[in-house]
Design a protein around this motif. Sequence first.
Motif, PDB file in Angstrom:
ATOM      1  N   LEU A   6     -28.864 -18.050   2.192  1.00 22.45           N
ATOM      2  CA  LEU A   6     -28.265 -16.829   2.723  1.00 22.45           C
ATOM      3  C   LEU A   6     -27.305 -17.205   3.847  1.00 22.45           C
ATOM      4  N   LEU A   8     -24.854 -15.215   6.756  1.00 24.03           N
ATOM      5  CA  LEU A   8     -24.440 -13.970   7.385  1.00 24.03           C
ATOM      6  C   LEU A   8     -23.173 -14.220   8.189  1.00 24.03           C
ATOM      7  N   VAL A  52     -23.311 -12.447   3.034  1.00 19.15           N
ATOM      8  CA  VAL A  52     -23.230 -11.059   3.473  1.00 19.15           C
ATOM      9  C   VAL A  52     -22.252 -10.988   4.641  1.00 19.15           C
ATOM     10  N   THR A 220     -39.045  -8.046  13.622  1.00 15.96           N
ATOM     11  CA  THR A 220     -39.409  -9.096  12.682  1.00 15.96           C
ATOM     12  C   THR A 220     -40.825  -9.608  12.913  1.00 15.96           C
ATOM     13  N   THR A 500     -32.038 -10.181  13.391  1.00 19.83           N
ATOM     14  CA  THR A 500     -31.804  -8.743  13.390  1.00 19.83           C
ATOM     15  C   THR A 500     -30.305  -8.507  13.521  1.00 19.83           C
ATOM     16  N   LEU A 521     -29.415  -4.932   9.066  1.00 23.94           N
ATOM     17  CA  LEU A 521     -30.149  -5.937   8.304  1.00 23.94           C
ATOM     18  C   LEU A 521     -31.282  -6.480   9.161  1.00 23.94           C
ATOM     19  N   THR A 522     -32.436  -6.722   8.539  1.00 27.64           N
ATOM     20  CA  THR A 522     -33.534  -7.429   9.186  1.00 27.64           C
ATOM     21  C   THR A 522     -33.964  -8.547   8.256  1.00 27.64           C
ATOM     22  N   VAL A 523     -34.045  -9.758   8.799  1.00 25.51           N
ATOM     23  CA  VAL A 523     -34.353 -10.944   8.005  1.00 25.51           C
ATOM     24  C   VAL A 523     -35.595 -11.611   8.572  1.00 25.51           C
ATOM     25  N   ARG A 527     -35.545 -14.171   4.430  1.00 26.55           N
ATOM     26  CA  ARG A 527     -35.447 -13.163   3.369  1.00 26.55           C
ATOM     27  C   ARG A 527     -35.130 -11.799   3.978  1.00 26.55           C
ATOM     28  N   ILE A 528     -34.266 -11.082   3.334  1.00 28.96           N
ATOM     29  CA  ILE A 528     -33.898  -9.754   3.817  1.00 28.96           C
ATOM     30  C   ILE A 528     -35.049  -8.793   3.542  1.00 28.96           C
ATOM     31  N   HIS A 530     -35.081  -5.675   5.288  1.00 27.45           N
ATOM     32  CA  HIS A 530     -34.498  -4.331   5.449  1.00 27.45           C
ATOM     33  C   HIS A 530     -32.992  -4.460   5.368  1.00 27.45           C
ATOM     34  N   ARG A 531     -32.382  -3.561   4.575  1.00 27.33           N
ATOM     35  CA  ARG A 531     -30.930  -3.502   4.477  1.00 27.33           C
ATOM     36  C   ARG A 531     -30.535  -2.039   4.438  1.00 27.33           C
TER      37      ARG A 531
END
Length: 532
Positions: A6, A8, A52, A220, A500, A521-523, A527-528, A530-531
Amino acid sequence: MSTADLILLADRIHTLAGDGSPTAVAVGGGVITAVGDRCDVRDWCGPDTEVVDLGAATVTPGLVDGHFHPVMGIGLTRGVDLSSVRTINDLESTLAAANVAPGGWLEGWGLDPNVFAGAPITHAPLVAAVGPDVPVFLLFFDAHSAVVSPRALELAGVTGPRGFASGASVVCDADRRPTGHLLEIEALDLVRALLPDDEPADRRARLTDLLHRMAACGLTAANAMDFEADSLELFRALEDAGELPVRWRCAPFVMPGGGRDALDDVLARQRLAGRRWEVQGAKFMIDGTVDGGTAWLDEPDTHGESTACLWPDPAEYTEAARYLADRGVPIVTHAIGDAGVRFVLDTYAALPRTAVPHRLEHLETMPTALIERLAELDVTASMQPTHCTGWTRADHSDNWSTRLGKRRADRAFRARDLRDRGARLALGSDWPVAGFDPRGIIAAARLRRPAGQPDVEPVLPEQALTARMALEGYTSEAAAAAGLGGVTGRLIPGYRADLTVFGLDPLAATPDEFADSPVLLTVVDGRIVHRS
């Protein structure tokens, strides 16, 4: 480096490591693999890399709540939400409008003692609202006290004062008749034991919903200040169904009167862990609350109360803490009053240091000398800014302040003094005592008033944290408090990939603006979870 899972991209990435202004972060295998600029991305990508682009967003280390009650909380937040009730008339009308099954209980939570406007707390409003024959259990916001109806007392067989192993009490009038006011856990449990149980499936569903709502706010991880009842079954059941969207560190309770068997049980539970949860620590309470008159103060409050330790023999607390600390268990202690804070620090000074620093929770009123000693002993201060902004007032007209008097109320929630004197300061919510949205809590730490209420006068504004201090309280300071300062809390290659992403910059936006910032987004663990 290997290719990322991933990547960002964002206009601002606050690493909290003091290394420039990166705009890209790469994640692989659950850790951060690279931090750099957008032009670096082509070197990090592989055929399966998800990229992303978050545009003008801000990435920070993942937020960690320092004090939470997940399993206790889903049981405590049953029935009518009374947190918006402000007067006795409001209370009576809210209770009268509640739906109660014939023969059933009326439950409520989040009640503010300021509703009683300084008058004695009794079950009179409950009787006025629903009559004398309905069993009612209303929990005050602090979860340390309740008011119950005459029928509830009758069902519990409570007809007068009771003795307890802790400093709990059944409040009685001059004729030794219970008023309906119950103080501290042992007294509450006399009635709470009679309340109907939730179905296990319902509890799993409520905990699952809670965790997803936490992730949607940017959290998180969190510190669970309990691991009782069905905690083990719930965490295992949720992990059997998939990955938890929030990490947990859990500290089981140690209560007065438990003896060596209870301590050995806490020791045994230290071996329990899952993929994203673990038991690490032991949670004590040295006192209760200022609002209930059960804190431990150097001098009595204006009601002549808050004069004693929750443990009838404070030396037993010290012995229990040493027994566990000698075996490597970090100690966490709820301490609100100045005498309580002092006694705990005296105890900690004689304990061996553990891999995770010992902690003090709440620290509501204390003189400067205790702040300096806390820093010297390398003890973590864990505070909840909305306890101050939600229930105290700048003019000291609230129940908490009037009980303490001006001198001690002027030493309220000294977050900035703690940071300025070098203490480690973790921030959190104490949910369900207060809401858990970290955006509002970070704003309150900076404003010393509720976010979105500019007309409210700040409470001791000199104790406001800077924007960076407030963010650190949920990130780098929280990581250090867990003994994980070299593993998480900053965005550095090799650190955990917990992140976050906010629509607004917490270091540049005004606190009121940031309280409403989107969480994009919360990772967790790369792993994501929350999106938006």
